[in-house]
Design a protein around this motif. Structure first.
Motif, short mmCIF file in Angstrom:
data_model
loop_
_atom_site.label_atom_id
_atom_site.label_comp_id
_atom_site.label_asym_id
_atom_site.label_seq_id
_atom_site.Cartn_x
_atom_site.Cartn_y
_atom_site.Cartn_z
N LEU A 34 0.83 -1.19 0.00
CA LEU A 34 0.00 0.00 0.00
C LEU A 34 0.87 1.25 0.00
O LEU A 34 2.06 1.19 0.31
N ASP A 35 0.25 2.38 -0.33
CA ASP A 35 0.98 3.64 -0.32
C ASP A 35 1.55 3.95 1.06
O ASP A 35 2.63 4.53 1.17
N ASN A 36 0.82 3.57 2.11
CA ASN A 36 1.28 3.88 3.46
C ASN A 36 2.10 2.74 4.08
O ASN A 36 2.42 2.79 5.26
N SER A 37 2.46 1.73 3.29
CA SER A 37 3.31 0.65 3.79
C SER A 37 4.70 1.19 4.06
O SER A 37 5.21 2.02 3.32
N THR A 38 5.33 0.67 5.12
CA THR A 38 6.71 1.09 5.41
C THR A 38 7.64 0.47 4.37
O THR A 38 7.27 -0.49 3.68
N SER A 39 8.84 0.99 4.30
CA SER A 39 9.81 0.44 3.35
C SER A 39 10.11 -1.02 3.67
O SER A 39 10.31 -1.83 2.76
N GLU A 83 7.96 -3.19 5.03
CA GLU A 83 6.81 -3.98 4.57
C GLU A 83 6.86 -4.18 3.06
O GLU A 83 6.59 -5.27 2.56
N LYS A 84 7.21 -3.12 2.35
CA LYS A 84 7.32 -3.22 0.89
C LYS A 84 8.39 -4.23 0.50
O LYS A 84 8.18 -5.07 -0.37
#
Length: 131
Positions: free
Chosen positions: A20-25, A27-28
């Motif tokens: 998601l756009d608000n995922s942390t780096s 999490e990405k």
């Protein structure tokens, strides 16, 4: 001809989990890089663990199901050589850009990497029985 990075990305497959756009780096990175590698290397991780358990006098195979789960977690968290070997299996499938991202925050990503692997092995404990 494909570059090594293009070939790695092709064989690993796409990201697993939502980014998601608000995922942390972290999490990405976990969903785009770590999860696909763990899935791709799953059969190898099973065999590596079975070999490790056998070389540790085979006590794993004598344990109760609950103790086996504990053994998996303890062996990965406490045996530094074994953990580093597992990390190498994962890092070997990073692209150059992923590796550069990894080294920026390796401590946090190592924790995620090992936790994901521990859970994966625990969920497949029945496959870890000796042949």
């Amino acid at each position: 001809m494909k570059t090594k990075d293009e070939a790695i990305l092709e064989i690993r497959g796409t990201s697993i989990g939502k980014i998601l756009d608000n995922s942390t780096s972290e999490e990405k990175f976990q969903n785009a890089t770590l999860r696909p590698i763990l899935k791709f290397q799953n059969d190898l991780f099973i065999e590596v663990f079975k070999n490790y358990a056998t070389k540790q006098k085979g006590t794993f195979y004598l344990l109760s199901p609950e103790k086996k789960l504990q053994y998996i977690e303890n062996s990965i968290q406490r045996d530094i050589k074994f953990r580093n070997s597992l990390k190498g299996i994962i890092i070997g499938l990073f692209t150059i850009s992923e590796y550069k991202e990894y080294i920026q925050n390796s401590s946090q990503l190592n924790k995620r990497m090992m936790n994901l692997l521990i859970e994966r092995l625990k969920n497949q404990v029945q496959l870890l029985e000796s042949n």
